[in-house]
Motif scaffolding. Structure first.
Motif, PDB file in Angstrom:
ATOM      1  N   GLY A 269       0.790  -1.227   0.000  1.00 36.14           N
ATOM      2  CA  GLY A 269       0.000   0.000   0.000  1.00 36.14           C
ATOM      3  C   GLY A 269       0.816   1.267   0.000  1.00 36.14           C
ATOM      4  N   ALA A 270       1.948   1.278  -0.724  1.00 39.75           N
ATOM      5  CA  ALA A 270       2.874   2.403  -0.640  1.00 39.75           C
ATOM      6  C   ALA A 270       2.622   3.495  -1.681  1.00 39.75           C
ATOM      7  CB  ALA A 270       4.316   1.901  -0.779  1.00 39.75           C
ATOM      8  N   PHE A 271       2.329   3.111  -2.929  1.00 38.37           N
ATOM      9  CA  PHE A 271       2.326   4.071  -4.035  1.00 38.37           C
ATOM     10  C   PHE A 271       0.912   4.514  -4.394  1.00 38.37           C
ATOM     11  CE2 PHE A 271       6.258   1.668  -4.506  1.00 38.37           C
ATOM     12  CZ  PHE A 271       7.186   2.676  -4.715  1.00 38.37           C
ATOM     13  N   ASP A 272       0.796   5.789  -4.754  1.00 33.64           N
ATOM     14  CA  ASP A 272      -0.476   6.342  -5.223  1.00 33.64           C
ATOM     15  C   ASP A 272      -0.740   5.982  -6.686  1.00 33.64           C
ATOM     16  OD1 ASP A 272      -0.876   7.773  -2.761  1.00 33.64           O
ATOM     17  OD2 ASP A 272       0.569   9.244  -3.467  1.00 33.64           O
ATOM     18  N   MET A 273       0.333   5.700  -7.422  1.00 36.47           N
ATOM     19  CA  MET A 273       0.198   5.422  -8.853  1.00 36.47           C
ATOM     20  C   MET A 273       1.345   4.511  -9.278  1.00 36.47           C
ATOM     21  SD  MET A 273      -0.036   8.168 -12.056  1.00 36.47           S
ATOM     22  CE  MET A 273       1.277   9.208 -11.400  1.00 36.47           C
ATOM     23  N   ALA A 274       1.060   3.556 -10.162  1.00 35.10           N
ATOM     24  CA  ALA A 274       2.085   2.711 -10.783  1.00 35.10           C
ATOM     25  C   ALA A 274       1.946   2.829 -12.287  1.00 35.10           C
ATOM     26  CB  ALA A 274       1.931   1.262 -10.328  1.00 35.10           C
ATOM     27  N   HIS A 275       3.070   2.661 -12.995  1.00 30.87           N
ATOM     28  CA  HIS A 275       3.091   3.022 -14.414  1.00 30.87           C
ATOM     29  C   HIS A 275       3.981   2.056 -15.189  1.00 30.87           C
ATOM     30  CE1 HIS A 275       5.042   5.420 -17.749  1.00 30.87           C
ATOM     31  NE2 HIS A 275       3.784   5.678 -18.011  1.00 30.87           N
ATOM     32  N   CYS A 276       3.524   1.677 -16.356  1.00 32.32           N
ATOM     33  CA  CYS A 276       4.324   0.893 -17.302  1.00 32.32           C
ATOM     34  C   CYS A 276       4.105   1.457 -18.685  1.00 32.32           C
ATOM     35  CB  CYS A 276       3.927  -0.581 -17.255  1.00 32.32           C
ATOM     36  SG  CYS A 276       4.484  -1.546 -18.696  1.00 32.32           S
ATOM     37  N   SER A 277       5.151   2.034 -19.253  1.00 31.27           N
ATOM     38  CA  SER A 277       5.071   2.541 -20.624  1.00 31.27           C
ATOM     39  C   SER A 277       5.952   1.665 -21.501  1.00 31.27           C
ATOM     40  CB  SER A 277       5.544   3.998 -20.674  1.00 31.27           C
ATOM     41  OG  SER A 277       5.633   4.452 -22.008  1.00 31.27           O
ATOM     42  N   PRO A 483      16.639  -0.176   6.982  1.00 29.90           N
ATOM     43  CA  PRO A 483      17.369  -1.449   7.017  1.00 29.90           C
ATOM     44  C   PRO A 483      16.450  -2.616   7.368  1.00 29.90           C
ATOM     45  CG  PRO A 483      18.608   0.261   8.166  1.00 29.90           C
ATOM     46  CD  PRO A 483      17.242   0.820   7.885  1.00 29.90           C
ATOM     47  N   THR A 484      16.729  -3.754   6.779  1.00 33.85           N
ATOM     48  CA  THR A 484      15.893  -4.932   7.025  1.00 33.85           C
ATOM     49  C   THR A 484      15.957  -5.382   8.478  1.00 33.85           C
ATOM     50  OG1 THR A 484      17.739  -6.346   6.325  1.00 33.85           O
ATOM     51  CG2 THR A 484      16.108  -5.735   4.658  1.00 33.85           C
ATOM     52  N   ILE A 485      17.002  -4.972   9.204  1.00 32.89           N
ATOM     53  CA  ILE A 485      17.127  -5.368  10.612  1.00 32.89           C
ATOM     54  C   ILE A 485      16.671  -4.267  11.564  1.00 32.89           C
ATOM     55  CG2 ILE A 485      19.011  -6.968  10.100  1.00 32.89           C
ATOM     56  CD1 ILE A 485      20.931  -4.861  11.354  1.00 32.89           C
ATOM     57  N   ALA A 486      16.058  -3.203  11.020  1.00 29.76           N
ATOM     58  CA  ALA A 486      15.601  -2.098  11.871  1.00 29.76           C
ATOM     59  C   ALA A 486      14.604  -2.597  12.911  1.00 29.76           C
ATOM     60  CB  ALA A 486      14.973  -1.001  11.016  1.00 29.76           C
ATOM     61  N   ASN A 487      14.598  -1.953  14.061  1.00 29.84           N
ATOM     62  CA  ASN A 487      13.725  -2.374  15.150  1.00 29.84           C
ATOM     63  C   ASN A 487      12.249  -2.209  14.815  1.00 29.84           C
ATOM     64  OD1 ASN A 487      15.969  -2.964  16.767  1.00 29.84           O
ATOM     65  ND2 ASN A 487      16.124  -0.840  17.465  1.00 29.84           N
ATOM     66  N   LYS A 488      11.931  -1.203  14.000  1.00 24.79           N
ATOM     67  CA  LYS A 488      10.530  -0.933  13.651  1.00 24.79           C
ATOM     68  C   LYS A 488      10.399  -0.820  12.129  1.00 24.79           C
ATOM     69  CE  LYS A 488       9.413   1.487  17.958  1.00 24.79           C
ATOM     70  NZ  LYS A 488      10.718   1.303  18.611  1.00 24.79           N
ATOM     71  N   LYS A 489       9.322  -1.372  11.599  1.00 26.65           N
ATOM     72  CA  LYS A 489       9.067  -1.326  10.162  1.00 26.65           C
ATOM     73  C   LYS A 489       8.300  -0.041   9.845  1.00 26.65           C
ATOM     74  CE  LYS A 489       9.223  -6.292   9.320  1.00 26.65           C
ATOM     75  NZ  LYS A 489       8.503  -7.475   8.802  1.00 26.65           N
ATOM     76  N   THR A 490       9.047   0.966   9.466  1.00 26.07           N
ATOM     77  CA  THR A 490       8.467   2.303   9.304  1.00 26.07           C
ATOM     78  C   THR A 490       8.427   2.775   7.858  1.00 26.07           C
ATOM     79  OG1 THR A 490      10.680   3.190   9.778  1.00 26.07           O
ATOM     80  CG2 THR A 490       9.125   3.063  11.618  1.00 26.07           C
ATOM     81  N   LEU A 491       8.805   1.934   6.905  1.00 23.97           N
ATOM     82  CA  LEU A 491       8.863   2.398   5.513  1.00 23.97           C
ATOM     83  C   LEU A 491       7.485   2.785   4.995  1.00 23.97           C
ATOM     84  CD1 LEU A 491      10.698   3.021   3.183  1.00 23.97           C
ATOM     85  CD2 LEU A 491      10.571   0.620   2.466  1.00 23.97           C
ATOM     86  N   GLY A 492       6.452   2.079   5.417  1.00 23.19           N
ATOM     87  CA  GLY A 492       5.097   2.449   5.020  1.00 23.19           C
ATOM     88  C   GLY A 492       4.718   3.834   5.506  1.00 23.19           C
ATOM     89  N   VAL A 493       5.185   4.206   6.690  1.00 19.22           N
ATOM     90  CA  VAL A 493       4.952   5.545   7.234  1.00 19.22           C
ATOM     91  C   VAL A 493       5.599   6.599   6.340  1.00 19.22           C
ATOM     92  CG1 VAL A 493       5.537   7.080   9.160  1.00 19.22           C
ATOM     93  CG2 VAL A 493       4.702   4.760   9.616  1.00 19.22           C
ATOM     94  N   ILE A 494       6.798   6.321   5.884  1.00 20.89           N
ATOM     95  CA  ILE A 494       7.529   7.257   5.020  1.00 20.89           C
ATOM     96  C   ILE A 494       6.749   7.516   3.732  1.00 20.89           C
ATOM     97  CG2 ILE A 494       9.599   7.440   3.572  1.00 20.89           C
ATOM     98  CD1 ILE A 494      11.094   6.033   5.947  1.00 20.89           C
ATOM     99  N   PHE A 495       6.211   6.457   3.135  1.00 20.28           N
ATOM    100  CA  PHE A 495       5.411   6.643   1.919  1.00 20.28           C
ATOM    101  C   PHE A 495       4.129   7.411   2.209  1.00 20.28           C
ATOM    102  CE2 PHE A 495       8.186   3.446   0.066  1.00 20.28           C
ATOM    103  CZ  PHE A 495       8.232   3.826  -1.267  1.00 20.28           C
ATOM    104  N   GLU A 496       3.506   7.150   3.349  1.00 23.81           N
ATOM    105  CA  GLU A 496       2.285   7.888   3.683  1.00 23.81           C
ATOM    106  C   GLU A 496       2.554   9.371   3.907  1.00 23.81           C
ATOM    107  OE1 GLU A 496      -0.710   4.548   5.579  1.00 23.81           O
ATOM    108  OE2 GLU A 496       0.519   5.713   6.964  1.00 23.81           O
ATOM    109  N   ARG A 497       3.790   9.717   4.215  1.00 27.32           N
ATOM    110  CA  ARG A 497       4.154  11.127   4.359  1.00 27.32           C
ATOM    111  C   ARG A 497       4.411  11.790   3.003  1.00 27.32           C
ATOM    112  NH1 ARG A 497       8.288  11.966   9.358  1.00 27.32           N
ATOM    113  NH2 ARG A 497       7.526  14.082   9.021  1.00 27.32           N
ATOM    114  N   GLY A 498       4.396  11.002   1.928  1.00 25.59           N
ATOM    115  CA  GLY A 498       4.625  11.562   0.599  1.00 25.59           C
ATOM    116  C   GLY A 498       6.073  11.544   0.182  1.00 25.59           C
ATOM    117  N   MET A 499       6.866  10.663   0.808  1.00 22.46           N
ATOM    118  CA  MET A 499       8.264  10.496   0.421  1.00 22.46           C
ATOM    119  C   MET A 499       8.447   9.080  -0.106  1.00 22.46           C
ATOM    120  SD  MET A 499      10.195  12.491   3.562  1.00 22.46           S
ATOM    121  CE  MET A 499       9.329  11.603   4.866  1.00 22.46           C
ATOM    122  N   ILE A 500       9.610   8.818  -0.686  1.00 22.64           N
ATOM    123  CA  ILE A 500       9.899   7.483  -1.199  1.00 22.64           C
ATOM    124  C   ILE A 500      11.007   6.838  -0.381  1.00 22.64           C
ATOM    125  CG2 ILE A 500       9.148   7.949  -3.554  1.00 22.64           C
ATOM    126  CD1 ILE A 500      12.185   8.256  -4.222  1.00 22.64           C
TER     127      ILE A 500
END
Length: 608
Positions: A269-277, A483-500
């Motif tokens: 559930g990370a991206f607002d749009m996906a594209h294949c040209s 990092p895959t060994i990070a204590n908390k899985k926060t990458l989804g939060v980063i995408f929800e903030r509008g960053m990659i």
């Protein structure tokens, strides 16, 4: 009776003050000098460091000398032998360890396995510093870099011939020019994006994060930038030399990657749009496994754009020189999988088709559907095989997001909904404020931080993205690595903030070409990887992906920074260890470094 003042002590104190002020002046003069251009001449932007530090009133409460008394004395490296890290041969100028062509050819070609990540074991790692090619120069600042790349930085002409009529890239003397064209948009990316924007809400901040699969030289992502949309572009390292290298030289987010057998290194559930040209991905094969993987990373309500074959095959099959029956079956399979995924086709015009994912996808799927994924965590993706199943989502993940830029500092749904264990709303707000303070301190140390000198920035241990959010500017972008060994899985939060961002194990190499980042930030990274893998390997990888005269900011405990400083003493970095912005009693310190300029055949350790 009052004691007489000790004049000798006063003089000593004055001498010490003068010495400290002089030291500060020298440090900021040298920092400005380090930021030369690739020609070895003073970079006019970088010299602002020197100009802005006149009077030396920089960080008056931050002593550049640490006050930690332990472990061999910082700054006196003469007492310990420095291990000099050797230079790699010229043949490794563009070496990407986990996408090495020779290694790749030993793996099966089925399902693109040979183009996936295949990292060398420890005993086969190079353990040397990758050289820049002769003539390497500092890239043009954005937005000029979008259209022009110095030839010396990526001297590969094959695309100028192979894609000449498609307006991808042109060679003009000492530079490559990128007209903004593509296979499916020969009239330019702007007009193509206008077509998409007539259906997709690109302009109002609803769509902020995008994924471009099989991106070529990433012109789609490059032209989305001015519309406040940030695209993560990827393409394999293949016979088309340097596609991803060109993208990053242009200042566009990109990584080496392929849809093969392994899940993409992004959260659900990370991206607002996906594209294949015309990305040449066989979307209908293997029960639609690739479409189901796109569905996993696409946010509910998000959009999928497919342009080129087989869309509108009835009109174009002759031009594409493919049997109409084959194209018809290809589109039939795509439509069938889209229906399984509860995607609604909202537009098909010319060669462009657009689907929208349901906001409440689970409600349209039959209860007990055997196609629903049974595995627990849809964000557990590192080296995990793709599954021919449909990913379900927690309620918090389907909550409506605020439009960008409001969502940058708003509480992300994953936090407000409790989807990130151990992270409360209060902790998120506090983290935001902390990183505003940290970045403010960085800007005092590196005066040119937000001048445009640094375009491609990486945060190697991004947490909730506070560093990137505090830096957000049209002049730069941040690759937020969790990092895959990070204590908390926060990458989804980063995408929800509008960053990659992206997942990565820093015991391995990153999926990019050498010299693709202008600035690297590492907060607590070495404490995290203590006893996990060799610090030297991590630092050599940082050097590989850092541009000549690029900067590094490492924030960590003093004990880890002492170890790091001893290793980089044998690398071509100029370094300075400074105290935490809250003063010398805080055990966390900051190591600031600048990579020296050197190229193939340059055996000198001097920056002159």
């Amino acid at each position: 009776m009052a004691n007489k003042p000790n004049l000798g002590d006063n003089r000593t104190g004055n001498y010490v003050s003068v010495f400290i002020v002089a030291g500060l002046c020298c440090f900021f003069f040298l920092l400005g000098a380090w930021q030369r251009s690739g020609f070895g001449k003073g970079d006019s932007i970088a010299l602002e460091v020197t100009k802005s530090s006149e009077g030396c009133n920089v960080l008056p409460n931050l002593n550049v000398e640490t006050h930690h008394g332990g472990d061999a004395g910082i700054g006196d490296e003469s007492q310990s032998q420095v291990k000099e890290i050797k230079l790699c041969d010229a043949q490794y100028t563009d070496y990407s360890p986990c996408q090495d062509q020779q290694r790749a050819m030993t793996f099966p070609r089925e399902n693109m396995i040979y183009r996936e990540r295949h990292c060398p074991p420890d005993e086969e790692k190079l353990h040397c510093l990758i050289p820049a090619p002769k003539g390497y120069v500092t890239p043009f600042p954005w937005p000029k870099s979008r259209d022009y790349v110095p030839y010396a930085n990526a001297p590969y002409k094959s695309l100028t011939v192979e894609k000449a009529i498609q307006n991808w890239i042109q060679y003009e003397g000492s530079v490559f020019r990128f007209p903004g064209g593509g296979t499916q948009f020969p009239q330019g990316a702007d007009k193509y994006i206008d077509q998409l924007a007539s259906v997709i809400p690109i302009e109002n901040g609803t769509v902020r994060t995008a994924l471009d699969t099989g991106c070529g030289v990433a012109s789609w992502g490059a032209y989305l930038w001015k519309r406040n949309v940030i695209a993560m572009s990827f393409a394999p390292r293949d016979s088309h030399e340097a596609q991803i290298q060109f993208a990053l030289e242009r200042g566009v987010p990109a990584v080496i990657g392929v849809l093969g057998t392994i899940k993409m290194p992004y959260p659900s559930g990370a991206f607002d749009m996906a594209h294949c040209s015309r990305c040449l991905i066989p979307w209908g094969v293997n029960d639609g496994v690739y479409m189901k993987e796109v569905d996993r990373v696409l946010r509910p309500g998000g959009f999928w754009v497919l342009s080129g074959p087989p869309i509108n095959w009835k009109t174009n099959y002759k031009a594409w020189q493919r049997p109409r029956e084959e194209l018809e079956e290809e589109q039939r399979k795509i439509e069938e999988v889209a229906k399984q995924l509860c995607w609604q086709k909202i537009s098909e015009k010319g060669e462009i088709a657009i689907w929208q994912k349901s906001f409440d996808a689970d409600s349209c799927r039959e209860e007990g559907n055997s196609q629903m994924c049974k595995s627990g965590d849809p964000d557990d993706v590192w080296y995990k095989k793709m599954e021919v199943c449909i990913t379900s989502y927690k309620k918090a993940d389907t909550d409506a997001l605020k439009p960008f830029p409001e969502r940058l500092h708003a509480v992300p749904p994953r936090i407000s909904g409790g989807s990130v264990p151990g992270v409360s709303v209060e902790a998120y707000v506090e983290d935001n404020e902390t990183w505003k303070k940290h970045v403010s301190a960085y800007k005092k140390i590196i005066k040119i931080l937000d001048s445009g000198r640094y375009r491609n920035i990486m945060d190697m241990n991004a947490g909730m993205g506070g560093f990137g959010a505090a830096l957000t500017s049209p002049k730069m972008w941040v690759m937020n690595v969790v990092p895959t060994i990070a204590n908390k899985k926060t990458l989804g939060v980063i995408f929800e903030r509008g960053m990659i961002g992206i997942y990565q194990d820093w015991c391995e190499a990153f999926s990019t070409y050498p010299r693709t980042y202008d600035l690297i930030h590492a907060n607590g990274l070495f404490s995290l990887y203590k006893n996990k893998c060799d610090f030297e390997d991590i630092l050599i990888e940082m050097d590989r992906i850092l541009r000549p005269e690029g900067a590094v900011i490492i924030r960590d405990s003093i004990d880890e920074l002492i170890k790091v400083k001893r290793i980089v003493a044998g690398m071509r970095w100029n370094t300075k260890l400074v105290d935490h912005e809250d003063g010398p009693l805080v055990p966390e310190k900051i190591l600031v470094a600048v990579k020296q300029y050197w190229v193939v055949g340059d055996n000198s350790t001097s920056t002159e």
